[in-house]
Design an enzyme around this catalytic site. Sequence first.
Site, PDB file in Angstrom:
ATOM      1  N   HIS A 157       0.786  -1.495   0.177  1.00 29.24           N
ATOM      2  CA  HIS A 157      -0.081   0.165  -0.006  1.00 29.24           C
ATOM      3  C   HIS A 157       1.129   0.871  -0.177  1.00 29.24           C
ATOM      4  CE1 HIS A 157      -3.896   2.049   0.957  1.00 29.24           C
ATOM      5  NE2 HIS A 157      -3.257   2.964   0.882  1.00 29.24           N
TER       6      HIS A 157
ATOM      7  N   HIS B  91       1.652   5.615  -1.967  1.00 26.51           N
ATOM      8  CA  HIS B  91       1.407   6.231  -3.042  1.00 26.51           C
ATOM      9  C   HIS B  91       2.398   6.877  -4.247  1.00 26.51           C
ATOM     10  CE1 HIS B  91      -3.319   6.337  -1.393  1.00 26.51           C
ATOM     11  NE2 HIS B  91      -3.240   6.459  -0.658  1.00 26.51           N
TER      12      HIS B  91
ATOM     13  N   GLN C 131      -9.828   9.102  -5.876  1.00 22.61           N
ATOM     14  CA  GLN C 131      -9.522   9.651  -4.693  1.00 22.61           C
ATOM     15  C   GLN C 131     -10.416  10.591  -4.133  1.00 22.61           C
ATOM     16  OE1 GLN C 131      -5.951  10.485  -2.230  1.00 22.61           O
ATOM     17  NE2 GLN C 131      -8.281  10.882  -1.322  1.00 22.61           N
TER      18      GLN C 131
ATOM     19  N   HIS D  81      -9.242   1.447  -0.118  1.00 28.44           N
ATOM     20  CA  HIS D  81      -9.115   2.238   0.996  1.00 28.44           C
ATOM     21  C   HIS D  81     -10.770   2.361   0.945  1.00 28.44           C
ATOM     22  CE1 HIS D  81      -5.676   3.812  -1.389  1.00 28.44           C
ATOM     23  NE2 HIS D  81      -5.467   4.544  -0.158  1.00 28.44           N
TER      24      HIS D  81
ATOM     25  N   GLU E 262     -11.495   4.493   6.664  1.00 25.64           N
ATOM     26  CA  GLU E 262     -10.311   5.325   7.212  1.00 25.64           C
ATOM     27  C   GLU E 262     -10.740   6.479   7.375  1.00 25.64           C
ATOM     28  OE1 GLU E 262      -7.839   6.577   4.194  1.00 25.64           O
ATOM     29  OE2 GLU E 262      -5.937   7.047   5.143  1.00 25.64           O
TER      30      GLU E 262
ATOM     31  N   ASP F 295       2.280   3.615   3.013  1.00 27.67           N
ATOM     32  CA  ASP F 295       0.842   4.360   2.084  1.00 27.67           C
ATOM     33  C   ASP F 295       1.895   5.525   1.878  1.00 27.67           C
ATOM     34  OD1 ASP F 295      -1.345   5.077   1.805  1.00 27.67           O
ATOM     35  OD2 ASP F 295      -1.600   5.518   4.346  1.00 27.67           O
TER      36      ASP F 295
ATOM     37  N   TRP G 167       0.344  13.925   3.560  1.00 24.39           N
ATOM     38  CA  TRP G 167      -0.669  13.291   4.562  1.00 24.39           C
ATOM     39  C   TRP G 167       0.839  12.686   5.306  1.00 24.39           C
ATOM     40  CZ3 TRP G 167      -1.245  12.194  -0.666  1.00 24.39           C
ATOM     41  CH2 TRP G 167      -2.972  12.625  -0.645  1.00 24.39           C
TER      42      TRP G 167
HETATM   43 FE   FE2 Z   1      -4.179   4.882   1.242  1.00 22.30          FE
END
Ligand code: FE2
Length: 421
Positions: free
Chosen positions: A55, A57, A150, A208, A211, A307, A313
């Site tokens: 996982h 990005h 997204q 996802h 979350e 992630d 993030w």
């Molecule tokens: Fe993610």
Amino acid sequence: MFDLLVKGGTLPDGRVADIGITAGRIAAVGQLDAQAGQVIEATGDLVAPPFVDPHFHMDATLSYGTPRVNASGTLLEGISLWGELRDIATVEDMVARGLRYCDWAVSMGLLAIRTHVDTTPDHLRGVEAMLEVKRRVAPYLDLQLVAFPQDGLYRSATGRANLLRALDMGVDVVGGIPHFERTMDEGAESVRDLCRIAAERGLPIDLHCDETDDPHSRHVETLAREVTRHGLGGRAAGSHLTSMHSMDNYYVSKLLPLIAESGLAAIPNPLINITLQGRHDSYPKRRGLTRVKEMQALGIRVGWGQDCVLDPWYSLGTADMLDVAFMGLHVAQMTHPDEIARCFEMVTQDNAAIMGLDGYGLQPGCTASLVVLDAGSPTEALRLRPDRLAVISKGKLVAQRNRNDARLSLPARPQQVRRRF
Ligand code: FE2
């Protein structure tokens, strides 16, 4: 005569063995008395199959601070910042950042990554960039792409159409974000829709899912049911699942067997979940990690994901899956020796199974990819997060570092043996 021979290493199960490599495959494992074109001395070192991240990005990585930092530290501000960045980032930017991250990954023995790529913008520049990165790293790193809407499959006007366009372009996995759709009903409908798409196209699915800290966000229930309905077990995953941390215990006692029955895997992302979740709490603040040990007790496959690294993030990160497992074992309280060993398996073999990697492992016939660590065991590797002394990918030595003798003379001072970029 082998192309490459790794001598005297300790395997994760404790056996001491040589590994002979020929034509990109592991040819033999045991006490080998043979010549080789290249020999790597690994006596006293841990020799493991490569780390795997299910996982990530990559379209956003190494962009921290652009256009500005995430002041609130929340998921939602991160999504908003990314919404600005993705429209100013060029394909060349994203390819350069992605390749740089892959270099970091290789140096850490991380040789397979599943990355979600945002399919929201009509320009699909992220998809174009990540397909290019995948092509360029293919000789030494397995990159798997997930079509990730997204801004929501339905919430964004062209969300569904663009996800299908990305799959047509060659993206490997169906993604989604049901908790970000406009309503709970539309979230559930997106799960049903995405599972149908995965079944019709014969693709894996990785959403996802939930979350959020909302205990009533229960899309994983719908996902498990649809995975069973379409027979997607074994190629389906729910990422994050943080709402499960806050759910009612009686409800979870019914939910977990449903997940186990479906064959759905779970991918918590502990570095990110511990920092993003609970931001709206006062005290006590929830940890925001899903129920890892409870799922494993029922036979549900759970992997640890990275992630984010230096993106809207998350302001830290090094591409080291041992850092990920280290955080995970603390937050999930997996401190028994068996649980620590399990955490090492999660970032190697469990993650490989979630990604459906062929030829993964250290048995004869497997792809000759492995990592030599300056540690004596998986438990010590998690304690020290030590140097990767050698990384072999598909039969070729792709990274090497000088041995750091400090570990032997100063074992109580882990800062002596940590080396970073
Ligand atoms: Fe993610």
